[in-house]
Every structure is written in structure tokens, then in C-alpha cells.
Design an enzyme around this catalytic site. Structure first.
Site, mmCIF file in Angstrom:
data_model
loop_
_atom_site.group_PDB
_atom_site.id
_atom_site.type_symbol
_atom_site.label_atom_id
_atom_site.label_comp_id
_atom_site.label_asym_id
_atom_site.label_seq_id
_atom_site.Cartn_x
_atom_site.Cartn_y
_atom_site.Cartn_z
ATOM 1 N N THR A 43 -36.739 -9.854 -24.792
ATOM 2 C CA THR A 43 -37.537 -10.157 -24.973
ATOM 3 C C THR A 43 -38.539 -9.180 -25.929
ATOM 4 O OG1 THR A 43 -37.426 -11.885 -23.750
ATOM 5 C CG2 THR A 43 -39.390 -11.521 -25.298
ATOM 6 N N THR A 44 -39.135 -8.347 -25.558
ATOM 7 C CA THR A 44 -39.698 -7.107 -26.177
ATOM 8 C C THR A 44 -39.399 -6.901 -27.049
ATOM 9 O OG1 THR A 44 -41.439 -7.299 -24.343
ATOM 10 C CG2 THR A 44 -41.711 -5.085 -25.932
ATOM 11 N N TYR A 106 -31.976 -22.684 -23.427
ATOM 12 C CA TYR A 106 -31.840 -23.781 -24.588
ATOM 13 C C TYR A 106 -31.141 -25.042 -23.607
ATOM 14 C CZ TYR A 106 -31.000 -26.960 -28.788
ATOM 15 O OH TYR A 106 -31.664 -28.149 -29.943
ATOM 16 N N TYR A 132 -32.964 -12.002 -14.783
ATOM 17 C CA TYR A 132 -33.706 -12.705 -15.711
ATOM 18 C C TYR A 132 -34.446 -13.538 -15.831
ATOM 19 C CZ TYR A 132 -36.790 -12.226 -19.347
ATOM 20 O OH TYR A 132 -37.775 -11.402 -20.261
ATOM 21 N N ARG A 137 -39.584 -18.965 -20.953
ATOM 22 C CA ARG A 137 -38.498 -18.758 -22.261
ATOM 23 C C ARG A 137 -37.205 -20.008 -22.357
ATOM 24 N NH1 ARG A 137 -40.390 -15.186 -26.142
ATOM 25 N NH2 ARG A 137 -42.491 -13.931 -25.449
ATOM 26 N N LYS A 160 -35.289 -9.335 -12.447
ATOM 27 C CA LYS A 160 -37.181 -9.304 -12.881
ATOM 28 C C LYS A 160 -37.682 -10.643 -12.699
ATOM 29 C CE LYS A 160 -38.575 -8.554 -17.955
ATOM 30 N NZ LYS A 160 -38.451 -8.375 -19.345
ATOM 31 N N ILE A 200 -40.967 -4.187 -14.951
ATOM 32 C CA ILE A 200 -40.163 -3.812 -16.867
ATOM 33 C C ILE A 200 -41.172 -4.338 -17.533
ATOM 34 C CG2 ILE A 200 -38.532 -4.508 -18.030
ATOM 35 C CD1 ILE A 200 -35.960 -5.107 -16.054
#
Length: 290
Positions: A43-44, A106, A132, A137, A160, A200
Site C-alpha cells: 500500500t505504502t 472491490y 494481508y 482498503r 499482516k 510492517i
């Protein structure tokens, strides 16, 4: 392999392209700071804005620049299982140590859909997978029961945890012995106190030594000192997310002399009041790249 502090790396851009020279400098900065591992194109790292060639290239370069000194966990998630297989295969081919695979976003699969998605990845590509779980998100939460089912596969080695829930980590660890890694900097110490093995981290893009120290103190059971380390960096951590990620950390890095360039639309820079706060907190931490 999956304990301590791992950096969710920003992707440096310059004039619309991945800045490969700056990426090399970022990797060296992380390794000098004692980080336990690197996680590119999560993401980052603005993974949704990279095309597949760029995505694979960033993982490949991170592996190349790390040169075996720390593990590299490549971001390989997708909301089509076929595309995720392609990314997992590419990460393995370029030498990633493991991959970080996000819940499909989504399209909102059921728990059985999540199970079949990740089992397919684990069966098709012989590469350790870090699940994850980030419903904020993806709009879907992997249940502790599904995590426990998946943990039986030898290629599924960690999760994560970014649900923001202490109960989630507690329930996962009550059902199986999978490694839990915090996905929220502000919850690193609380989650480690109930059995998580590290983080993380977004903040470690700039302060790898401090985040590494916090995790090592917690891993050795020195929670009094870990609490002091947590309280020292907490205001900085909170400031990084006021206008979204990675806007905050990219500005902090720029202030400290490790400019990673612009973000790609639709992401945009932090507002002026957030920038000012971040600048004050970076100065307080005394961090300078050069």
C-alpha cells in the site's frame, strides 16, 4: 525470518517514472538502520498506480540492491486470482524471499472465496506467503477461522494484521500458531504484547533504527523500555496518516533529506497544516539523511 521490523517501502518517483537511483539509496538507508526486512510495492509503495512491469521491476531492484543482506517480501496481491498468480510467479523469479498478498479488493469474496484464492496461490507458486488483512482498503475481512484454515498450508507462513482489532489477533493466535505481524505502526507494541512478532512499518521508512529498537525490546520482553520507545515515536506515527498514506511519510522523508519525489494521481500531497506538524516532529526526532 518474519520477526522484528520490516519497512513497507515508499516507491520513489521522479518526473512520472520510478526513480531507481533513489530506490537504491532508500534500500541502503534501511540496511544501515538495522531493519529486519523490506516490503516493496505494498500500500505504502502505491502499488495500485504501478503497471505490472513497474511493479515487478521495483521488486527486482529491491532484491538486487538488498543483495541478500535482508529478506525482501514483495507485494503481490490482486483481486483476480490469475493476476495474483502472475505476480507471485514474477516475485519468485526475481528472487523475493516471500510475498505479501492482500485480500482481493472491490469484488468482496466470501470466506470460502478467500480460502480458495489463497490456497490456489500457495499451491501454484512455491514461495512463502504473508497474508494481508486490511478491510479498510479491501472492504472484506478475513476471519480468524479462515486464517487458521490457511495456516495449515506450509507456504502460508504469516499474516499482516491491519484490522485495528486486538481481538482479531487474539482469536487468530488462539486458533493456530501462524506468525502475526502488525500492519499498524501505532498498534505494534499492543499487538506484540499478546503475541505478534513485529511490524510492517510505514514510519520505518524514515526511522528504521527506532522502530527496530521498539520491536527488539518487545521481543525480549522488556516492555517497560518498549513502552518508552512507543511513546517517543507515537506522535510522529499519528501525523503520518492525517492526510493519507504515503502522503505523510513522503513529506517526512523530503524534510529529512531523503526526498522520494511525487505521488501518482489520484494520491496527492498532505495539506499545509499537516506538513508543518510533520516538519516539527521530524525536527524533534532529530532525523537527517544527509
Amino acid at each position: 525470518m518474519f520477526s522484528g521490523a520490516f519497512t513497507a517501502m515508499v516507491t520513489p518517483f521522479r518526473e512520472g517514472k520510478v526513480d531507481e537511483n533513489r530506490l537504491r539509496e532508500q534500500v541502503e538507508y534501511q540496511i544501515r538502520g538495522g531493519i529486519n526486512g523490506l516490503v516493496p510495492v505494498g500500500t505504502t509503495g502505491e502499488s495500485p498506480t504501478l503497471n505490472i512491469e513497474e511493479h515487478i521491476r521495483v521488486i527486482e531492484l529491491t532484491v538486487k540492491f538488498a543483495a541478500g543482506r535482508v529478506p525482501v517480501i514483495g507485494g503481490t496481491g490482486a483481486n483476480a486470482t490469475s493476476e495474483a498468480i502472475e505476480l507471485h510467479q514474477a516475485a519468485k523469479k526475481v528472487g523475493a524471499t516471500a510475498c505479501l498478498s492482500v485480500n482481493p479488493y472491490y469484488n468482496k469474496p466470501t470466506q470460502e472465496g478467500l480460502y480458495r484464492h489463497f490456497m490456489t496461490l500457495a499451491d501454484r507458486v512455491d514461495l512463502p506467503i504473508v497474508l494481508y488483512n486490511i478491510p479498510g482498503r479491501t472492504s472484506v475481512t478475513m476471519s480468524p477461522q479462515t486464517v487458521a484454515r490457511l495456516a495449515k498450508h506450509p507456504n502460508i507462513v504469516a499474516v499482516k494484521e491491519s484490522t485495528g482489532s486486538m481481538d482479531m489477533t487474539t482469536e487468530i493466535l488462539s486458533l493456530c500458531d501462524i506468525t502475526v505481524i502488525s500492519g499498524d505502526d501505532s498498534l505494534t507494541l499492543p499487538l506484540m504484547s499478546i503475541g505478534a512478532k513485529g511490524v510492517i512499518s510505514v514510519a520505518s521508512n524514515l526511522i528504521p533504527t527506532k522502530i527496530k529498537a521498539l520491536t527488539q525490546l518487545a521481543l525480549t520482553g522488556n516492555y517497560a523500555s518498549a513502552r518508552e520507545a512507543h511513546l517517543e515515536v507515537f506522535p510522529f506515527i499519528k501525523s503520518l496518516f492525517l492526510d493519507g498514506n504515503p502522503a505523510g511519510i513522503k513529506h517526512a522523508m523530503k524534510v529529512a533529506g531523503l526526498d522520494s519525489g511525487e505521488m501518482r494521481l489520484p494520491l496527492w500531497e498532505a495539506n499545509e497544516s499537516t506538513k508543518t506538524l510533520i516538519e516539527q516532529l521530524v525536527a524533534k526526532l532529530g532525523v537527517k539523511f544527509r
